[in-house]
Design an enzyme around this catalytic site. Structure first.
Site, mmCIF file in Angstrom:
data_model
loop_
_atom_site.group_PDB
_atom_site.id
_atom_site.type_symbol
_atom_site.label_atom_id
_atom_site.label_comp_id
_atom_site.label_asym_id
_atom_site.label_seq_id
_atom_site.Cartn_x
_atom_site.Cartn_y
_atom_site.Cartn_z
ATOM 1 N N HIS A 123 0.876 -1.190 0.000
ATOM 2 C CA HIS A 123 0.000 0.000 0.000
ATOM 3 C C HIS A 123 0.912 1.239 0.000
ATOM 4 O O HIS A 123 1.713 1.404 -0.920
ATOM 5 C CB HIS A 123 -0.919 -0.097 1.232
ATOM 6 N N HIS B 261 -2.290 -2.452 -9.841
ATOM 7 C CA HIS B 261 -3.297 -1.896 -8.945
ATOM 8 C C HIS B 261 -4.510 -2.796 -8.942
ATOM 9 O O HIS B 261 -4.853 -3.370 -9.981
ATOM 10 C CB HIS B 261 -3.699 -0.477 -9.393
ATOM 11 N N ASP C 223 2.612 5.367 -6.839
ATOM 12 C CA ASP C 223 3.862 5.263 -6.088
ATOM 13 C C ASP C 223 5.100 5.137 -6.965
ATOM 14 O O ASP C 223 6.216 5.131 -6.461
ATOM 15 C CB ASP C 223 3.796 4.052 -5.142
HETATM 16 N N1 CMC Z 1 4.916 -6.840 -10.469
HETATM 17 C C1 CMC Z 1 4.812 -8.051 -11.031
HETATM 18 N N2 CMC Z 1 3.677 -8.799 -11.049
HETATM 19 C C2 CMC Z 1 2.606 -8.254 -10.463
HETATM 20 C C3 CMC Z 1 2.629 -6.988 -9.861
HETATM 21 C C4 CMC Z 1 3.847 -6.271 -9.877
HETATM 22 N N3 CMC Z 1 3.935 -5.054 -9.317
HETATM 23 N N4 CMC Z 1 1.410 -6.700 -9.351
HETATM 24 C C5 CMC Z 1 0.635 -7.752 -9.624
HETATM 25 N N5 CMC Z 1 1.360 -8.696 -10.298
HETATM 26 C C6 CMC Z 1 0.863 -9.969 -10.817
HETATM 27 C C7 CMC Z 1 0.738 -10.989 -9.693
HETATM 28 O O1 CMC Z 1 1.932 -11.723 -9.534
HETATM 29 C C8 CMC Z 1 -0.409 -11.837 -10.188
HETATM 30 O O2 CMC Z 1 0.110 -12.673 -11.205
HETATM 31 P P1 CMC Z 1 -0.488 -14.175 -11.460
HETATM 32 O O3 CMC Z 1 -1.950 -13.986 -11.696
HETATM 33 O O4 CMC Z 1 0.267 -14.648 -12.659
HETATM 34 O O5 CMC Z 1 -0.205 -14.930 -10.203
HETATM 35 C C9 CMC Z 1 -1.327 -10.835 -10.886
HETATM 36 O O6 CMC Z 1 -0.455 -9.757 -11.300
HETATM 37 C C10 CMC Z 1 -2.409 -10.265 -9.986
HETATM 38 O O7 CMC Z 1 -1.800 -9.817 -8.779
HETATM 39 P P2 CMC Z 1 -2.563 -9.684 -7.413
HETATM 40 O O8 CMC Z 1 -1.577 -9.576 -6.308
HETATM 41 O O9 CMC Z 1 -3.612 -10.777 -7.323
HETATM 42 O O10 CMC Z 1 -3.320 -8.314 -7.643
HETATM 43 P P3 CMC Z 1 -3.913 -7.419 -6.519
HETATM 44 O O11 CMC Z 1 -4.999 -6.642 -7.141
HETATM 45 O O12 CMC Z 1 -4.244 -8.232 -5.317
HETATM 46 O O13 CMC Z 1 -2.673 -6.490 -6.113
HETATM 47 C C11 CMC Z 1 -1.219 -4.683 -5.804
HETATM 48 C C12 CMC Z 1 -2.585 -5.133 -6.323
HETATM 49 C C13 CMC Z 1 -1.107 -3.166 -5.886
HETATM 50 C C14 CMC Z 1 -1.064 -5.110 -4.331
HETATM 51 C C15 CMC Z 1 -0.096 -5.341 -6.653
HETATM 52 O O14 CMC Z 1 -0.217 -4.921 -7.989
HETATM 53 C C16 CMC Z 1 1.294 -5.074 -6.123
HETATM 54 O O15 CMC Z 1 1.759 -5.795 -5.237
HETATM 55 N N6 CMC Z 1 2.013 -4.015 -6.647
HETATM 56 C C17 CMC Z 1 3.303 -3.640 -6.131
HETATM 57 C C18 CMC Z 1 3.126 -2.805 -4.879
HETATM 58 C C19 CMC Z 1 2.578 -1.425 -5.188
HETATM 59 O O16 CMC Z 1 3.024 -0.757 -6.109
HETATM 60 N N7 CMC Z 1 1.608 -0.981 -4.359
HETATM 61 C C20 CMC Z 1 1.031 0.360 -4.484
HETATM 62 C C21 CMC Z 1 -0.407 0.327 -4.940
HETATM 63 S S1 CMC Z 1 -1.014 1.934 -5.472
HETATM 64 C C22 CMC Z 1 -1.020 2.936 -4.077
HETATM 65 C C23 CMC Z 1 -1.798 2.410 -2.934
HETATM 66 O O17 CMC Z 1 -2.985 2.117 -3.074
HETATM 67 O O18 CMC Z 1 -1.227 2.327 -1.863
#
Ligand code: CMC
Length: 428
Positions: A268, A307, A363
């Site tokens: 986050h 996201h 971010d």
């Molecule tokens: N890099 C590589 N792969 C990713 C990433 C990433 N940053 N984000 C998601 N994926 C992949 C993940 O491995 C999964 O792949 P698969 O289906 O093949 O297993 C797929 O995309 C879906 O991921 P998820 O974790 O189920 O998606 P989510 O909606 O639960 O997660 C998120 C959203 C923001 C937590 C995630 O994209 C992430 O961890 N990003 C990096 C951390 C980040 O930048 N966070 C800031 C978010 S924006 C500001 C805020 O709200 O705080």
């Protein structure tokens, strides 16, 4: 003619149920009537991480993740970032309308007169270890404020709620800046109420020996816009924490400490900090392909990418990218920006990122700007928290006055042992 209902057939019993659809949603409680017999509890919906569950009805922030649209109270984020100030947006988010000139004067006046914190809080900050993460200090001191304001318990009294909201918006930057000054062993710089909200924050962070600190207007405006971009983002992890804790009727300081703690994590608000650490680790554009390969192999995630809601470019990231150029004209160009731009270019052409619909989020570029402005890395999530404060308070207030609100209490699907008899110690 279409009917706004959903017909469900329970193949276990052959029975059919007609469930109303309102504003694109069915009520999960309507599923409870679907039973195999009188002793059956009824069907629940299972939704870990609330990926497809609306927990409330809200009139604060609209996001269309498919199209990359973000609006506060109906106003596009691009227009607010271009034309308004952070306190104007805070008023909009909290009260629902843009303030008139006298309303804004009044609001700014209220906030400005609550920027000081009780000296006992400064002593509390003194007690932290010198290398304490400022986010840890912020979480603790926001919670501690609740003990200073017993009137905060009057959560159903609208003027008392407004007063706590003013205090929290006013004092969060003071707590944040004092946490930073403590970490570098420098005397606290007290609020200067002649400066703007953001100018005063810069003063409390960076004032040295000058009689009056004068913020650079370009940097002051850039940070103000960054606060605007972070002001609310509907039911994210920290807003849900604010509402969840607030639904137990805890005071807003306790609820906001929980929201701040939720923001701390790297998935986050902590992502801006780890995103810059990642860019530093990559170190040079030539190392990007190798880094992307490791991300695709599942070794780690690309920080600042992806996201839950945006499956298109995060509109905040686009605005931040533009601000970066203005900031670099004052501070000099950050070497990290070339790595970030190239990383984005390569990622957006890569099949993995295209198929997973991963784009830069808020971010990805914000940390580079904060770093260029002189903020240390561990202050980045704290800056996010300052911006997000009006959003948390608006979510809290909306939750309290909603007649449908009850204590947040999800169900579970129990997967543990059935009943078994206690085994005496000697027989285990
Ligand atoms: N890099 C590589 N792969 C990713 C990433 C990433 N940053 N984000 C998601 N994926 C992949 C993940 O491995 C999964 O792949 P698969 O289906 O093949 O297993 C797929 O995309 C879906 O991921 P998820 O974790 O189920 O998606 P989510 O909606 O639960 O997660 C998120 C959203 C923001 C937590 C995630 O994209 C992430 O961890 N990003 C990096 C951390 C980040 O930048 N966070 C800031 C978010 S924006 C500001 C805020 O709200 O705080």
């Amino acid at each position: 003619m279409s009917t706004e209902t959903l017909t469900i057939t329970d193949n276990r019993t052959g029975k059919q149920y007609e469930i109303p659809i309102t504003q694109g949603a069915i009520r999960a409680m309507d599923l409870r009537q679907i039973k195999t017999g009188p002793k059956d509890f009824g069907i629940m919906s299972y939704d870990p991480a609330f990926a497809n569950t609306a927990s409330c009805r809200s009139a604060i922030t609209f996001i269309d993740g498919e199209q990359g649209i973000l609006r506060y109270r109906g106003y596009p984020i691009e227009q607010l970032a271009e034309q308004s100030t952070f306190l104007e947006v805070a008023h909009l988010i909290l009260q629902g309308e843009l303030p008139s000139a006298p309303q804004l004067r009044d609001f700014v006046n209220h906030i400005t007169h609550h920027t000081f914190i009780h000296e006992n809080i400064t002593r509390f900050i003194d007690g932290f270890h010198h290398d304490a993460h400022p986010m840890g200090i912020l979480v603790s001191t926001i919670a501690a404020l609740s003990t200073f304001y017993p009137d905060a318990k009057r959560i159903f009294d609208a003027p008392a709620r407004a007063l706590q909201s003013h205090r929290l918006i006013a004092k969060t930057p003071t707590l944040a800046a004092f946490a930073y000054r403590h970490s570098i062993g420098r005397a606290y710089a007290y609020p200067d109420n002649d400066l703007s909200y953001t100018g005063n924050f810069l003063n409390m962070m960076f004032k040295q020996t000058e009689l009056q600190y004068r913020p650079n207007p370009v940097l002051e405006r850039a940070l103000d816009v960054l606060f605007i971009l972070h002001a609310d983002h509907e039911q994210n992890c920290s807003a849900s924490a604010m509402r969840g804790v607030g639904s137990s009727l805890a005071d807003p300081y306790s609820a906001m400490a929980a929201a701040t703690a939720a923001l701390y994590g790297p998935r986050h608000g902590g992502a801006n900090e780890v995103s810059v650490r990642m860019l530093r680790e990559i170190g040079h554009v030539r190392n990007i392909p190798g880094y992307i390969k490791q991300v695709k192999a599942g070794e780690f995630r690309l920080q600042g990418f992806g996201h839950r809601i945006y499956k298109n470019y995060d509109p905040r990231a686009r605005i931040i990218k533009r601000i970066a150029d203005q900031v670099f004209e004052v501070t000099g160009k950050s070497p990290l920006i070339d790595i970030a731009v190239e990383l984005e270019r390569i990622a957006l052409e890569d099949e993995y990122f295209i198929s997973h619909r991963l784009y830069p989020n808020v971010d990805f570029y914000s940390g580079i700007i904060y770093e260029a402005m002189g903020f240390p890395l561990d202050m980045f999530p704290v800056l996010f928290a300052i911006g997000r404060t009006p959003g948390w308070l608006a979510q809290w207030q909306e939750m309290l006055v909603d007649t449908e609100t009850a204590i947040a209490r999800p169900r579970q699907v129990y997967i543990g042992s059935g009943q078994r008899d206690y085994t005496p110690m000697a027989e285990r």
